[in-house]
Design a protein around this motif. Structure first.
Motif, short mmCIF file in Angstrom:
data_model
loop_
_atom_site.label_atom_id
_atom_site.label_comp_id
_atom_site.label_asym_id
_atom_site.label_seq_id
_atom_site.Cartn_x
_atom_site.Cartn_y
_atom_site.Cartn_z
N SER A 191 -2.64 5.99 3.78
CA SER A 191 -3.62 5.97 4.87
C SER A 191 -4.12 4.55 5.15
O SER A 191 -4.32 4.17 6.30
CB SER A 191 -4.80 6.90 4.56
OG SER A 191 -5.45 6.47 3.38
N ALA A 192 -4.30 3.75 4.10
CA ALA A 192 -4.71 2.36 4.29
C ALA A 192 -3.59 1.57 4.96
O ALA A 192 -3.83 0.72 5.81
CB ALA A 192 -5.10 1.72 2.97
N SER B 174 2.35 1.76 -3.42
CA SER B 174 1.39 2.21 -4.43
C SER B 174 0.81 3.58 -4.10
O SER B 174 -0.06 4.06 -4.81
CB SER B 174 0.27 1.18 -4.60
OG SER B 174 -0.49 1.10 -3.41
N GLY B 175 1.29 4.20 -3.03
CA GLY B 175 0.85 5.55 -2.70
C GLY B 175 -0.40 5.62 -1.83
O GLY B 175 -0.95 6.69 -1.62
N ASN B 176 -0.85 4.51 -1.31
CA ASN B 176 -2.04 4.49 -0.45
C ASN B 176 -1.59 4.41 1.01
O ASN B 176 -1.77 3.40 1.69
CB ASN B 176 -2.93 3.31 -0.83
CG ASN B 176 -4.30 3.39 -0.22
OD1 ASN B 176 -4.60 4.33 0.53
ND2 ASN B 176 -5.14 2.42 -0.51
N GLY C 38 0.82 -1.21 0.00
CA GLY C 38 0.00 0.00 0.00
C GLY C 38 0.84 1.26 0.00
O GLY C 38 0.54 2.23 -0.69
#
Length: 153
Positions: free
Chosen positions: A104-105, A100-102, A97
């Motif tokens: 907060s998740a 991939s730039g996510n 995550g």
């Protein structure tokens, strides 16, 4: 294909491991109560938790001591390993995550992972303290039995 299988297998292990950690913490708290009751009972000079029946060999009494100590010993040794597993399993997807730039998740996954290790270390710490205390008590009783038996011989 092999890597995907391992990933799926480890994800399947997470829920049972979290349940084991919850059970370990409940057991540690339950044993805390049992040890507190035993500490209260030990205030009486007549209290004996080990049988000193003449028909029991000293080795058999030692085995009783080991059987009483083993659950707490395992609790203090196995739960940190389970906590590490519970931490490592979610870290793979969390790192994906982040990559991939996510972020907060991934942060939510990291907090869940660290919660597992905190529960594990709490249960292990309680287990180690209870193990040490109960071990000292039982070894003291074992020594008293040995002295009584040697005095009778």
């Amino acid at each position: 294909m092999l890597e995907a299988g391992f990933t799926q297998l480890t994800q399947l292990l997470l829920t049972p491991i979290l349940w084991l950690l919850a059970a370990a913490l409940v057991y540690a708290l339950w044993m805390s109560g049992a040890v507190l009751v035993e500490a209260w009972q030990r205030r009486s000079p007549a209290f004996r938790s080990l049988p000193d029946a003449p028909e029991l060999a000293f080795d058999e009494i030692e085995l009783i001591v080991l059987r009483r100590l083993e659950p707490l010993r395992l609790l203090s040794r196995v739960t940190p390993m389970l906590g590490l597993i519970a931490t490592m399993i979610p870290l793979g997807p969390a790192l994906h995550g982040v990559a991939s730039g996510n972020g907060s998740a991934a942060l939510a996954v990291f907090s869940d992972a660290f919660a597992g290790v905190v529960l594990a270390l709490t249960a292990a710490a309680i287990g180690l303290v209870l193990y040490s205390l109960r071990r000292r008590w039982l070894l003291g009783e074992l020594l008293a039995i040995r002295k009584r038996r040697e005095g009778l011989a």
